[in-house]
Motif scaffolding. Structure first.
Motif, PDB file in Angstrom:
ATOM      1  N   SER A 160       0.832  -1.210   0.000  1.00  0.00           N
ATOM      2  CA  SER A 160       0.000   0.000   0.000  1.00  0.00           C
ATOM      3  C   SER A 160       0.862   1.253   0.000  1.00  0.00           C
ATOM      4  O   SER A 160       0.438   2.314   0.463  1.00  0.00           O
ATOM      5  CB  SER A 160      -0.939  -0.018   1.208  1.00  0.00           C
ATOM      6  N   TRP A 161       2.103   1.145  -0.494  1.00  0.00           N
ATOM      7  CA  TRP A 161       3.047   2.257  -0.575  1.00  0.00           C
ATOM      8  C   TRP A 161       3.623   2.328  -1.985  1.00  0.00           C
ATOM      9  O   TRP A 161       3.624   1.331  -2.690  1.00  0.00           O
ATOM     10  CB  TRP A 161       4.215   2.017   0.385  1.00  0.00           C
ATOM     11  N   PRO A 198       1.395  14.346   0.647  1.00  0.00           N
ATOM     12  CA  PRO A 198       0.674  13.091   0.442  1.00  0.00           C
ATOM     13  C   PRO A 198       0.941  12.467  -0.927  1.00  0.00           C
ATOM     14  O   PRO A 198       0.817  11.258  -1.080  1.00  0.00           O
ATOM     15  CB  PRO A 198      -0.796  13.478   0.598  1.00  0.00           C
ATOM     16  N   HIS A 201       3.373   9.648  -0.938  1.00  0.00           N
ATOM     17  CA  HIS A 201       3.073   8.346  -0.323  1.00  0.00           C
ATOM     18  C   HIS A 201       1.698   7.863  -0.766  1.00  0.00           C
ATOM     19  O   HIS A 201       0.816   7.581   0.040  1.00  0.00           O
ATOM     20  CB  HIS A 201       3.230   8.359   1.199  1.00  0.00           C
ATOM     21  N   ASP A 202       1.537   7.711  -2.086  1.00  0.00           N
ATOM     22  CA  ASP A 202       0.288   7.200  -2.644  1.00  0.00           C
ATOM     23  C   ASP A 202      -0.092   5.876  -2.008  1.00  0.00           C
ATOM     24  O   ASP A 202       0.780   5.075  -1.699  1.00  0.00           O
ATOM     25  CB  ASP A 202       0.474   6.974  -4.153  1.00  0.00           C
ATOM     26  N   ASP A 204      -2.747   3.454   0.745  1.00  0.00           N
ATOM     27  CA  ASP A 204      -3.330   3.506   2.092  1.00  0.00           C
ATOM     28  C   ASP A 204      -2.276   3.607   3.193  1.00  0.00           C
ATOM     29  O   ASP A 204      -2.612   3.851   4.349  1.00  0.00           O
ATOM     30  CB  ASP A 204      -4.203   2.277   2.344  1.00  0.00           C
ATOM     31  N   ASN A 205      -1.002   3.380   2.853  1.00  0.00           N
ATOM     32  CA  ASN A 205       0.101   3.538   3.816  1.00  0.00           C
ATOM     33  C   ASN A 205      -0.092   2.730   5.087  1.00  0.00           C
ATOM     34  O   ASN A 205      -0.021   3.260   6.190  1.00  0.00           O
ATOM     35  CB  ASN A 205       0.308   5.024   4.171  1.00  0.00           C
ATOM     36  N   HIS A 230      -4.019   6.783   4.309  1.00  0.00           N
ATOM     37  CA  HIS A 230      -3.424   7.846   3.507  1.00  0.00           C
ATOM     38  C   HIS A 230      -3.631   9.207   4.187  1.00  0.00           C
ATOM     39  O   HIS A 230      -4.208  10.139   3.636  1.00  0.00           O
ATOM     40  CB  HIS A 230      -4.035   7.858   2.095  1.00  0.00           C
TER      41      HIS A 230
END
Lengths: 505, 177
Positions: A160-161, A198, A201-202, A204-205, A230
């Motif tokens: 998610s990154w 933001p 860091h596209d 959900d991180n 995110h």
């Protein structure tokens, strides 16, 4: 009583049984001054902890230290965090089950968040689990049962990154770590994703800006609930909140009450991570509530921070609507929340990861809300999810709250230590200290059998550093923009810290 | 007569262009010599390398070099700790008070070698010339005297120009909100 000063630390043991509480012993560890350049939010520390004849504390420069509480001699001193990677230690250790649990700080320096367990006798590291990266780093295995569908999947902490973004992704464990002896679980929050911009860091991180439940034996995750996927405004969810067992709409439940920097009080079932209620306790315009069926935070796309644009009047602004410890009333019905009502303008900018430098990528200007009241103490009815009363404050509340009997104690940045009535919010008593207060008040029974309330006054932390002489308030972006909103923060008449203890009737 | 005046104006304009001159590649020996800062034993003050005055102190006076320094200030995360001059984790740069010396060689040494209490060393991350560009720019952030070349404190998110760009002696009040 043991008192820890900010970095470079000194630990004082005061003998309360003698008049004037003289210093019984003091301990000054060797300090690496370089740590000061990695302290995003000033060189503060959440404090030492005493258990089984030892006092434990974390130093900003990355050591966990155990001392003999009677004599002040060092039992062990282990290096647990790496300054080279941007990690510092600001949280208090948690002692439970013969283990010490610690977590790092350093989101603003691109440090990768972790929680570790040490053996209380030797300081030997038992396990360490990260907040980002592949499942085996995070401690995700067959026992991981998140409540919501969007937290299911393989290696989400990396997937998610953007490629390799998780390696400098933040998610620090800088807040309190809770131990629940009933469910035998640990609870901790994770900080915001790094950098602030933001668009760098596209995704959900995962597993940043959320809450973890872990097994204290091996650190394996039981559930996770991502409060703010995110995270656009670098608010994070570092403080897990309070574990309270009480009735919830007629049935007894194990609750986790989590007031989040995003402005909502979340009530979770701490056995499985289900969000039972989420309601705003202050002015919120960046989001429009939480969908309880999916656990999703609804964003307002007009107030989404993007690269190359200036997003204006985002409420709540950094460092969030609440950044200190709340306290429950004795019956568990009310929660007393120290609130910051600041909003902000934010401009996202590109930033490169350079070891040992700030990994921020944003220009921020904090602002007062329209009515000029920058703080509040909110008494929150947990089950009804609405405020019962609010005490407006001219400055954001940066310190914690102590609820004792029918009285709520809290300190303010302009140096007032107040006691208000828990039922009505009416001020019962106040005292002006020599400096602003950002510490948590504590209560104790003295050797003379009398109850006392004590608080450490001394200005610092994210808000308090605005008053430091090294900050020039003419730059609106100084101190992460707080210089702009706190122009009138009075400089303390005494720059050093002062410990006040008040006898109760 | 007009023709002469035109030529004169042209010459004058050319002469004024020194502050706009772009020296994109220095002679290697000059570049080597730029690293030879003779600091006092406490790491502050002392003398800049001899080659600096010989070159005409370009990093403090030349618009191109100053603007390069300003770009490096953003690219190398100076903003993250010193904000746009007002300070954050690191101290403010715009107040004109320098813990490790106000002269350009002290600022150069601070950036190249780092300082105690958290200033990291950039010698492995920037070339010597880039460090000089950055040092020249950083000095303008805290300068209250007018400079012939403009770059100074970033006006990011401000509604007014930075202090050193106002009229001499003007006391610009902090913003109210």
């Amino acid at each position: 009583m043991v008192v820890l000063t900010p970095f470079p630390h000194a630990l004082f043991a005061l003998d309360l049984s003698r008049p004037g509480a003289p210093v019984k012993w003091r301990f000054v560890p060797e300090a690496d001054g370089g740590a000061e350049g990695l302290a995003c939010c000033d060189t503060i520390n959440a404090g030492p902890v005493i258990a089984d004849g030892k006092v434990y504390f974390n130093s900003l420069d990355g050591h966990t230290i155990a001392l003999d509480v009677a004599t002040g001699t060092m039992v062990w001193n282990v290096r647990t965090a790496s300054l080279d990677r941007g990690e510092t230690l600001t949280g208090a250790p948690l002692i439970a089950d013969g283990k010490i649990f610690i977590g790092n700080s350093g989101d603003d320096f691109g440090a990768r968040g972790w929680i570790a367990a040490l053996d209380a006798q030797s300081g030997h590291e038992l396990w360490r689990r990260f907040s980002t990266g592949p499942d085996d780093n995070v401690g995700i295995g067959p026992g991981f049962q998140p409540f919501y569908a969007h937290d299911h999947g393989q290696n989400l902490g990396a997937a998610s990154w953007p490629p390799s973004g998780w390696q400098h992704g933040g998610g620090s464990v800088s807040g309190t770590i809770l131990f629940d002896p009933v469910l035998h679980l640990l609870f901790h929050g994770t900080g915001h994703p790094a950098p602030w911009n933001p668009d760098q860091h596209d995704g959900d991180n995962k597993w940043t800006s959320g809450l973890f439940a872990r097994d204290p034996e091996d650190g394996m995750a039981k559930w996770f609930d991502q409060i703010d996927p995110h995270d656009l405004f670098a608010l994070g969810s570092a403080e897990p909140g309070l574990a309270i067992d009480r009735d919830w709409h007629g049935a007894a439940r194990h609750l986790l009450i989590h007031p989040d920097p995003d402005g909502y009080v979340y009530v979770l079932d701490r056995a499985n991570g289900q969000v039972l209620s989420a309601a705003p306790f202050t002015t919120v315009n960046a989001t429009r509530g939480v969908d309880l069926a999916t656990g999703e935070l609804r964003r307002d796309s007009n107030r989404a921070s993007r690269f190359g644009t200036m997003t204006r009047d985002v409420c709540p602004g950094w460092p969030g609507a609440t950044a200190a410890h709340s306290a429950p009333s004795a019956d568990g019905r009310l929660l007393f929340i120290p609130v910051s009502r600041l909003c902000m303008d934010m401009e996202a900018r590109n930033v490169s990861y350079i070891e040992g430098t700030a990994f921020v990528g944003a220009n921020v200007r904090a602002k007062s809300p329209a009515d000029g009241l920058r703080g509040a103490l909110v008494a929150w009815d947990i089950e009804a999810a609405k405020p019962v009363w609010t005490v407006p404050e001219p400055f954001p509340l940066a310190g914690g709250v102590l609820a004792l009997g029918g009285v709520v104690f809290y300190g303010t940045l302009d140096g007032w230590f107040k006691a208000v009535d828990a039922e009505s919010g009416r001020t019962l008593w106040q005292f002006h200290a020599a400096s602003g207060i950002i510490g948590d008040p504590i209560a104790y029974r003295g050797p003379d059998g009398r109850p006392y309330v004590a608080v450490l006054a001394g200005l610092g932390g994210s808000f308090g550093m605005v008053a430091k002489s090294s900050i020039d308030k003419r730059d609106a972006t100084a101190a992460n923009g707080l210089a702009n909103a706190l122009q009138d923060l009075p400089e303390p008449s005494d720059p050093s810290g002062t410990l006040y203890a008040f006898g109760l009737p | 007569m007009t023709r002469r005046l035109l030529i004169l104006a042209g010459l004058l304009a050319l002469a004024a262009c020194k502050r706009e001159q772009r020296e994109v590649r220095l002679d290697p020996p000059a570049l080597d010599a730029l690293d030879q800062v003779a600091l006092m034993p406490n790491g502050i003050g002392g003398a800049p390398p001899d080659v600096l005055p010989a070159l005409g102190r370009p990093y403090e006076t030349n618009a191109y070099q100053l603007s390069q320094g300003k770009r490096l200030y953003g690219w190398f995360n100076c903003t993250g700790c010193h904000a746009n001059g007002g300070g954050n984790v690191g101290p403010a740069l715009m107040e004109g008070w320098w813990r490790y010396g106000p002269d350009v060689q002290s600022i150069f040494a601070s950036i190249r070698d780092g300082r105690p209490h958290g200033m990291p060393a950039f010698k492995d991350k920037l070339t010597t010339e880039q460090i000089w560009q950055l040092a020249g720019y950083v000095q303008t952030i805290g300068t209250y005297a007018a400079k012939t070349a403009a770059p100074t404190r970033n006006d990011e998110m401000q509604s007014r120009p930075s202090e050193s760009r106002g009229p001499a002696g003007a006391d610009i009040a902090p913003p109210s909100r």
